[in-house]
Motif scaffolding. Sequence first.
Motif, short mmCIF file in Angstrom:
data_model
loop_
_atom_site.label_atom_id
_atom_site.label_comp_id
_atom_site.label_asym_id
_atom_site.label_seq_id
_atom_site.Cartn_x
_atom_site.Cartn_y
_atom_site.Cartn_z
N LEU A 1 0.84 -1.20 0.00
CA LEU A 1 0.00 0.00 0.00
C LEU A 1 0.88 1.25 0.00
CD1 LEU A 1 -2.84 1.23 0.16
CD2 LEU A 1 -2.69 1.06 2.64
N THR A 2 0.90 1.95 -1.14
CA THR A 2 1.64 3.21 -1.23
C THR A 2 0.77 4.23 -1.94
OG1 THR A 2 2.63 2.77 -3.39
CG2 THR A 2 3.82 1.96 -1.45
N GLY A 3 1.16 5.48 -1.85
CA GLY A 3 0.38 6.55 -2.45
C GLY A 3 0.32 6.51 -3.96
N SER A 4 1.27 5.83 -4.59
CA SER A 4 1.34 5.84 -6.05
C SER A 4 0.55 4.71 -6.71
CB SER A 4 2.80 5.74 -6.49
OG SER A 4 3.34 4.50 -6.08
N LEU A 5 -0.09 3.86 -5.90
CA LEU A 5 -0.86 2.76 -6.49
C LEU A 5 -2.01 3.29 -7.34
CD1 LEU A 5 -1.29 0.16 -3.59
CD2 LEU A 5 0.05 -0.13 -5.66
N LYS A 6 -2.34 2.58 -8.39
CA LYS A 6 -3.50 2.94 -9.20
C LYS A 6 -4.76 2.74 -8.36
CE LYS A 6 -1.19 1.80 -13.52
NZ LYS A 6 -1.10 0.88 -14.67
N ALA A 7 -5.81 3.47 -8.73
CA ALA A 7 -7.03 3.51 -7.91
C ALA A 7 -7.59 2.12 -7.63
CB ALA A 7 -8.09 4.37 -8.60
N LYS A 8 -7.62 1.26 -8.64
CA LYS A 8 -8.19 -0.08 -8.47
C LYS A 8 -7.35 -0.91 -7.50
CE LYS A 8 -9.63 -4.15 -11.15
NZ LYS A 8 -9.68 -4.77 -12.50
N GLU A 9 -6.01 -0.83 -7.66
CA GLU A 9 -5.12 -1.59 -6.79
C GLU A 9 -5.21 -1.07 -5.35
OE1 GLU A 9 -1.59 -0.68 -8.94
OE2 GLU A 9 -1.51 -2.66 -9.92
N LYS A 10 -5.33 0.25 -5.22
CA LYS A 10 -5.40 0.84 -3.89
C LYS A 10 -6.69 0.42 -3.18
CE LYS A 10 -4.40 5.18 -1.54
NZ LYS A 10 -4.06 6.60 -1.71
#
Length: 674
Positions: free
Chosen positions: A337-346
């Motif tokens: 979990l990081t801030g740069s993940l794509k919306a779906k992955e997040k």
Amino acid sequence: MDLTLLPPGIQTRLLKLGISRPFDLVLHLPSRYEDETQLYPLADAPIGTPVLVEGEVQSAETTFRPKKQFVARISDGTGTLVVRLINFYPNQVKQLAVGKRVRLYGEIRHGFWGDEMVHPKVKNVGESNGLNEALTPVYPTVAGLAQAPLTKLIAKALTSCHLSDTLPTALIHDLGLPAFADSVRFLHHPTPDVARVQLTERLHPTWRRVKFDELLAQQLSLRMARAVRRERSAPKIAPPGRLAAQLVASLPFGLTKAQNRVLLEIAKDLKQPHPMQRLLQGDVGAGKTIVAAIAACHAIEAGYQVALLAPTEILAEQHYRKLSQWLTPLGIKVVWLTGSLKAKEKRAALEDAALGTASLVCGTHAIFQSSVEFKRLGLAVVDEQHRFGVAQRLALREKGGSPHQLMMSATPIPRTLAMSFYADLDVSVIDELPPGRTPIVTKLISDARRDEITERIAAKVGEGRQVYWVCPLIEESEALQLQTAVDTHAQLSEELEGIKVGLLHGRMKPDEKAAIMQAFIANEIQLLVATTVIEVGVDVPNASLMVIEHAERMGLAQLHQLRGRVGRGAHASLCILLYSGPLGDTAKERLKVIYENTDGFVIANEDLRIRGPGELAGVRQSGVPMLRFADLEADADLLEAAREAAGQLLSQDRTIAEAHLQRWLPGREALLKV
């Protein structure tokens, strides 16, 4: 005395100095002193040291060669002295008018027109102008707050504030220290007969009293913070240990005695009903991550979730890949979990954390966000803990009530620093490296011999090894004129034909950084040119040569961390520190330390000596009050005494401890939350 009655501008400037209450003025001690207690005849005044002289102005004029300046000449009958003001105002010209008798304080030096003072302190002399009976204090201040009004405020505070001792007379007597009131009054107005070195080096008994009180207040606040944390409830984690045993059995290496010892300490903490607050120290490559993984297994087997935080995405992803490799075969779901993940992955990662389907969440500061929820958080592991501030650690605690916390640091903490700033934590140390690690040879080489370095790189790559080349900046800086990573990448790509050269820096997009690191891990890139983003956590056993450019501009801890990126496999490893001359004294001292030592604790102690505690090991972010007066190295004996006294006061008379804390650290409640 009420500071709120002062003009708002003065209040603002006082706040910049850390002064919010009258007693802060009492503790705002001079940075130096001026001796206006002795008047020298001009003929006998020493050269090169500040002195007080007096005379009558014989001439005064504004000259314009070589540039505009005001020049006056004074005489006292024994000699003459030139006074030069390069930047001056009309009131200064009036003060130095011909015929005026003036008193000057400053340093006399040989000038073009004879002995001179440049920009001295000037006072007009009247019939009643006697000499000062005490040294004149010079206080730290800010723009807009002159010495005179600040001195008046401090004098008023010294008469209006209660200066009686907060500590038992017996304790002060046993330590051979003077009374608090006598100490602060003396330090604000010392007598001229005191040895000046005792004041400037803070060795005088009155200085020792102030330093002891400061250290004692810090020790009391840390012990009380620890006691408050122990009153909180935390899950008792005491599983059979089958999951951890499975993990250890699957490893291709055995654990060291130090790792096993530390694991026992952690397991004992996890069984307690209050939150673990343990700092896990281990030099670069000592095997902290596997210890954290085994601790995570204990929490997961007991039905709890684990969060692992790292300060950079590169390090977070390294942890994610390594932990997935170890734990996924055991049926444990690990998510990233990081801030740069794509919306779906997040969304998927957030859902896994909230529903509890993810047993272990690896990430960066993104885990602190309010949108992140855990179903049953039992353990939080914080890597490179000194990079996270107090507010962030508080936010983490709120994710799961009071989870156990394991903080890891590859920056060894010197004993005095641990006693002072980390005294509220339990500390475990992995003090041996895993077998098979080869020692790293360090060489200092001038950047004038860069050609030799490229030849060495080609030879290493020819042997099948890989190389790091670290640059301190991404883009050209006119101020520093350092070689940039971008230029170095282009230059080395041209010079080393047939060798794949990669580039990695902090401004690249996360997926680009991840792709570059993965290519380097897979040996698709043989030479990685990088900024200091690779300082921590990067683990590529095949990399056996590290070149650090402009090493003279880096700190000891950073150099040691960077050097630790090699020597992680069985191959002989080399770290080349490229420097650009001429070197200053501090740079020479740093490079000598890193060249001569590979022991992180020795290096950390030298770093503490050279840099001081404020810049080391994240002390500024620790939430613990910074020390203004005490020096951890010079005052180690006072620190020991303060530790012992803190324990006695809290067990025997908590009222005294509270009174002392109120004097030194009012509003310490924020500390108790961490």
